[in-house]
Enzyme design. Structure first.
Site, PDB file in Angstrom:
ATOM      1  N   ASP A 165       0.889  -1.049   0.078  1.00 45.97           N
ATOM      2  CA  ASP A 165       0.027  -0.066  -0.024  1.00 45.97           C
ATOM      3  C   ASP A 165       0.922   1.330  -0.061  1.00 45.97           C
ATOM      4  O   ASP A 165       0.579   2.114   0.773  1.00 45.97           O
ATOM      5  CB  ASP A 165      -0.996   0.039   1.328  1.00 45.97           C
ATOM      6  CG  ASP A 165      -1.975   1.072   1.148  1.00 45.97           C
ATOM      7  OD1 ASP A 165      -2.298   1.481   0.202  1.00 45.97           O
ATOM      8  OD2 ASP A 165      -2.243   1.327   2.191  1.00 45.97           O
ATOM      9  N   ASN A 425       7.144  -7.191   6.725  1.00 45.67           N
ATOM     10  CA  ASN A 425       6.128  -6.603   6.943  1.00 45.67           C
ATOM     11  C   ASN A 425       4.803  -7.089   6.541  1.00 45.67           C
ATOM     12  O   ASN A 425       4.635  -7.450   5.463  1.00 45.67           O
ATOM     13  CB  ASN A 425       6.020  -5.156   6.598  1.00 45.67           C
ATOM     14  CG  ASN A 425       4.978  -4.108   7.025  1.00 45.67           C
ATOM     15  OD1 ASN A 425       4.534  -3.827   7.881  1.00 45.67           O
ATOM     16  ND2 ASN A 425       3.757  -4.033   6.060  1.00 45.67           N
ATOM     17  N   GLU A 426       3.803  -7.447   7.659  1.00 50.46           N
ATOM     18  CA  GLU A 426       2.773  -7.971   7.280  1.00 50.46           C
ATOM     19  C   GLU A 426       2.598  -9.000   6.343  1.00 50.46           C
ATOM     20  O   GLU A 426       1.527  -9.251   5.417  1.00 50.46           O
ATOM     21  CB  GLU A 426       1.845  -6.866   6.984  1.00 50.46           C
ATOM     22  CG  GLU A 426       1.303  -5.892   8.027  1.00 50.46           C
ATOM     23  CD  GLU A 426       0.178  -4.909   7.412  1.00 50.46           C
ATOM     24  OE1 GLU A 426      -0.018  -4.715   6.212  1.00 50.46           O
ATOM     25  OE2 GLU A 426      -0.127  -4.279   8.438  1.00 50.46           O
ATOM     26  N   ASN A 480       0.600  -4.644  13.761  1.00 50.01           N
ATOM     27  CA  ASN A 480      -0.074  -3.568  13.288  1.00 50.01           C
ATOM     28  C   ASN A 480      -1.489  -3.494  13.229  1.00 50.01           C
ATOM     29  O   ASN A 480      -2.269  -4.499  12.958  1.00 50.01           O
ATOM     30  CB  ASN A 480       0.194  -3.704  11.519  1.00 50.01           C
ATOM     31  CG  ASN A 480       1.603  -3.246  11.420  1.00 50.01           C
ATOM     32  OD1 ASN A 480       2.244  -2.788  12.025  1.00 50.01           O
ATOM     33  ND2 ASN A 480       1.859  -3.231  10.130  1.00 50.01           N
ATOM     34  N   TYR A 482      -5.739  -1.805  13.339  1.00 51.28           N
ATOM     35  CA  TYR A 482      -6.638  -0.636  13.142  1.00 51.28           C
ATOM     36  C   TYR A 482      -7.934  -0.751  13.627  1.00 51.28           C
ATOM     37  O   TYR A 482      -8.903  -0.643  12.891  1.00 51.28           O
ATOM     38  CB  TYR A 482      -6.459  -0.584  11.495  1.00 51.28           C
ATOM     39  CG  TYR A 482      -5.185  -0.313  11.024  1.00 51.28           C
ATOM     40  CD1 TYR A 482      -4.946   1.231  11.046  1.00 51.28           C
ATOM     41  CD2 TYR A 482      -4.210  -1.071  10.551  1.00 51.28           C
ATOM     42  CE1 TYR A 482      -3.557   1.539  10.459  1.00 51.28           C
ATOM     43  CE2 TYR A 482      -3.034  -0.784  10.187  1.00 51.28           C
ATOM     44  CZ  TYR A 482      -2.548   0.543   9.912  1.00 51.28           C
ATOM     45  OH  TYR A 482      -1.383   0.938   9.444  1.00 51.28           O
ATOM     46  N   TYR A 486     -10.298   0.437   9.925  1.00 55.60           N
ATOM     47  CA  TYR A 486     -10.646  -0.633   9.025  1.00 55.60           C
ATOM     48  C   TYR A 486     -11.858  -1.509   9.670  1.00 55.60           C
ATOM     49  O   TYR A 486     -12.563  -2.151   8.857  1.00 55.60           O
ATOM     50  CB  TYR A 486      -9.459  -1.563   8.552  1.00 55.60           C
ATOM     51  CG  TYR A 486      -8.637  -0.687   7.710  1.00 55.60           C
ATOM     52  CD1 TYR A 486      -8.877  -0.069   6.746  1.00 55.60           C
ATOM     53  CD2 TYR A 486      -7.348  -0.431   8.206  1.00 55.60           C
ATOM     54  CE1 TYR A 486      -7.963   0.910   6.002  1.00 55.60           C
ATOM     55  CE2 TYR A 486      -6.407  -0.066   7.534  1.00 55.60           C
ATOM     56  CZ  TYR A 486      -6.603   0.698   6.118  1.00 55.60           C
ATOM     57  OH  TYR A 486      -5.717   1.554   5.633  1.00 55.60           O
ATOM     58  N   GLU A 518       2.125  -0.169  14.002  1.00 53.49           N
ATOM     59  CA  GLU A 518       1.117   0.599  13.183  1.00 53.49           C
ATOM     60  C   GLU A 518      -0.072   0.839  13.921  1.00 53.49           C
ATOM     61  O   GLU A 518      -0.692  -0.297  14.314  1.00 53.49           O
ATOM     62  CB  GLU A 518       1.051   0.173  11.882  1.00 53.49           C
ATOM     63  CG  GLU A 518       2.065   0.203  10.738  1.00 53.49           C
ATOM     64  CD  GLU A 518       1.782  -0.223   9.374  1.00 53.49           C
ATOM     65  OE1 GLU A 518       0.719  -0.297   8.952  1.00 53.49           O
ATOM     66  OE2 GLU A 518       2.837  -0.627   8.722  1.00 53.49           O
ATOM     67  N   LYS A 582      -3.088   8.918   6.494  1.00 55.50           N
ATOM     68  CA  LYS A 582      -3.023   8.624   7.868  1.00 55.50           C
ATOM     69  C   LYS A 582      -1.833   9.507   8.911  1.00 55.50           C
ATOM     70  O   LYS A 582      -1.412   9.244   9.892  1.00 55.50           O
ATOM     71  CB  LYS A 582      -2.646   7.059   8.369  1.00 55.50           C
ATOM     72  CG  LYS A 582      -3.696   6.333   7.663  1.00 55.50           C
ATOM     73  CD  LYS A 582      -3.525   4.831   8.255  1.00 55.50           C
ATOM     74  CE  LYS A 582      -4.769   4.091   7.766  1.00 55.50           C
ATOM     75  NZ  LYS A 582      -4.776   3.827   6.263  1.00 55.50           N
TER      76      LYS A 582
END
Length: 612
Positions: A165, A425-426, A480, A482, A486, A518, A582
């Site tokens: 992203d 990452n992720e 991470n 949200y 989300y 995050e 963000k």
């Protein structure tokens, strides 16, 4: 190995920066390699080096070009360099590059964020113009680091589809330099630091091409230039009385100067800045210099208007000043290694860094074009096999990730600011096969760092506590999350902190430190609403309060790094309005309400003391 020692001029070394305006050409028909563009370009336009080429032009086909682009410049190399080895060194070129000088290939490199160099001795003309031609390719695949794919449309147009992203900026992103180095020279330095009481210790190991009869001496100077320790030989220990430790917010640096002498004459000399500090994990504590540290800061991007991901010292300094202003003490190099010059600034500023490899997009969510990083929403992959079940991922992909780890660790191993490595990452660690994949990744990484710093990867929302198959390999749990954006957005956000706290309580039973790497909510600067709505500045502040409630409920949480430091560019799409919003700061580095809110909170949280 030459590429990993940062270019510095000394009494024995010469460095010439050849960045500037180069000639540039898109290879729209994929013909340049076949038609020998390496020998010289025609019908070119101007291009800044370093920069991302994407945002300079006004044509969409230039911004979104998929495939090769070509660069050309001419350089004069003085005859005074005849007795030295002459190299051309690129700070980075994204994602693959090949370099020719006077039509001769001198370097080729895969990986968009690491330096590489080519030896020019056999092809240069002294005191004459030498033609440098570079081809750079921005394509991605399932087995590249980072991951993505190339889509081709009916009219033949091709497009890079990143599985991450942020915008897939490309080009020669960091400075290009000519280096004239001694034939007999130092090629690598490794330092390991420690202290006992007031005595600091610097263990060093040198790699060098030494002639017969050579003598190697190493001196350590304090910040005022006063020698405080010395040793001879390619390996040894320097002891420093009344040591000044490198600390968060106080980046005290010594200079380790290596000299190689033959018959009393210095044939090579190289200085390395060294910070003396220790890092380790103890239970749920993250210790720097044996004190429990609390991370306050951001994930961020190398991203700014016009330059894209291109190196800019002005932007770097502005970012450092804003970090100081907001009372941040740390950041993560999401989602790739940053420029060496940024790391040097972090050393001097005492900014703590979680150093991340470019391994991002190791999942199926964005394969068909849907999904949002960290969202837990979007289209599922169109592949028959899950990401980590693919044989090419387990072979070629794993090899690429190991290579990225090797290069990153070699380049950044001596930076005192680096306290932990993030290996991915992720990735989708909800997949069972991710266990074996990351077992091999972590096992390999533990062989690469002489300082044995903690290792982590960043877990995403689709692999919550109880469903992650790889967290056991990490020394620190990085999450991470949200809740309130989300998921549980809008009116549901009032319970987001409680839901997050519940998951954190589960992770805390692992007995490891937890860092929230995050958490954030898209916010358009200047949009104000009472009562708040999503995308308003008021909502972002209320969202932060929910997250901080969760953090403060869990003693194992040792850090919070908001996503993101500043708004940044992403791919084009209906769920991103000209980028990811963000940021606590706008893309041009001005504060939103959230920045003031974080500044007040972080002023109350000491660096070396838990909240409770």
């Amino acid at each position: 190995m030459t590429a990993f020692l940062y270019p510095q001029e000394t009494m024995t070394r010469r460095v010439k920066d050849i960045s500037g305006i180069w000639r540039f050409k898109l290879d729209t028909r994929n013909e340049g390699r076949v038609n020998d563009w390496k020998d010289g370009l025609t019908d070119t336009t101007d291009m800044a080096v370093p920069s991302s080429y994407n945002d300079i032009f006004t044509e969409k086909e230039m911004r979104d070009h998929c495939g090769d682009v070509w660069y050309e410049t001419e350089v004069m190399i003085p005859s005074e360099w005849k007795d030295k080895d002459v190299f051309v060194r690129f700070g980075s070129a994204t994602h693959q590059a090949t370099v020719w000088v006077n039509g001769v290939e001198v370097a080729s490199h895969v990986g968009g964020y690491m330096p590489f160099a080519g030896l020019l001795n056999d092809c240069i003309k002294f005191d004459q113009k030498n033609k440098v031609v570079v081809v750079v390719n921005n394509e991605l695949s399932r087995t590249t680091i980072p991951c993505g794919h190339v889509a081709e449309y009916e009219d033949g147009v091709r497009e890079v589809k990143p599985w991450f992203d942020f915008f897939n900026y490309a080009g020669i992103h960091r400075p290009v330099k000519l280096m004239a180095l001694p034939k007999h020279r130092l090629s690598d330095i490794t330092v390991i630091t420690d202290f006992e009481g007031t005595v600091g210790k610097v263990d060093y190991t040198l790699e060098a091409n030494l002639p017969d009869g050579a003598q190697v001496s190493v001196k350590l100077y304090d910040a005022q230039g006063t020698p405080v320790a010395e040793h001879t030989g390619v390996k040894g220990q320097l002891k420093v009385e009344n040591v000044n430790l490198w600390k968060p917010g106080d980046g005290y640096l010594y200079t380790l100067e290596t000299s190689i002498e033959v018959d009393g004459a210095i044939v090579d000399q190289y200085p390395l800045e060294v910070g003396i500090r220790t890092v380790k994990v103890e239970g749920t504590k993250f210790l720097i210099n044996n004190e429990p540290f609390y991370f306050k800061g951001f994930g961020k991007h190398e991203d700014s208007d016009h330059r894209g991901r291109g190196y800019d010292p002005v932007v770097n300094l502005r970012d450092m000043e804003l970090m100081d202003w907001i009372n941040a003490n740390s950041m993560r190099t999401s989602h790739y290694p940053y420029a060496e010059e940024f790391m040097q600034l972090a050393n001097r500023r005492g900014l703590v860094v979680i150093d991340e490899t470019p391994a991002v997009g190791q999942w199926d969510m964005m394969i068909s074009g849907g999904g949002i990083a960290g969202a837990g929403a979007g289209a599922g992959g169109s592949e028959k096999l899950k990401f980590f079940d693919n044989e090419d991922v387990q072979t070629e992909g794993l090899a690429a990730q190991k290579f990225a780890i090797e290069e990153l660790f070699k380049r950044d191993k001596n930076h005192p600011c680096v306290v932990m490595w993030s290996l991915s990452n992720e990735p989708d660690t909800s997949q069972e096969s991710s266990n074996e994949y990351f077992r091999q990744v972590f096992e390999y990484a533990r062989t690469q760092d002489p300082q044995n710093r903690p290792l982590t990867f960043v877990n995403f929302m689709m692999a919550p506590y109880g469903k992650c198959h790889a967290h056991q390999h990490a020394d620190v749990i990085c999450l991470n999350r949200y809740y309130g954006w989300y998921i549980m957005g809008g009116i549901e956000m009032r319970d987001a902190g409680k839901a997050f706290a519940k998951e954190l309580a589960g992770w805390a039973t692992e007995g490891k430190p937890i860092i929230i790497t995050e958490y954030g909510a898209d916010t358009t600067a200047g949009v104000h609403k009472l009562p708040s709505v999503q995308w308003s500045e008021e909502y972002q502040v209320e969202y932060l309060d929910q997250q901080h409630f969760a953090f403060d409920s869990c003693d194992a949480v040792v850090g919070e790094q908001m996503w993101n430091f500043a708004d940044f560019q992403t791919w084009e799409g209906i769920i991103r309005m000209d980028g990811n919003k963000k940021g606590a700061f706008t893309r041009n580095r001005q504060p939103k309400m959230a920045a003031h809110h974080l500044r007040k909170r972080w002023a109350k949280i000491p660096d070396f003391k838990y909240k409770k």
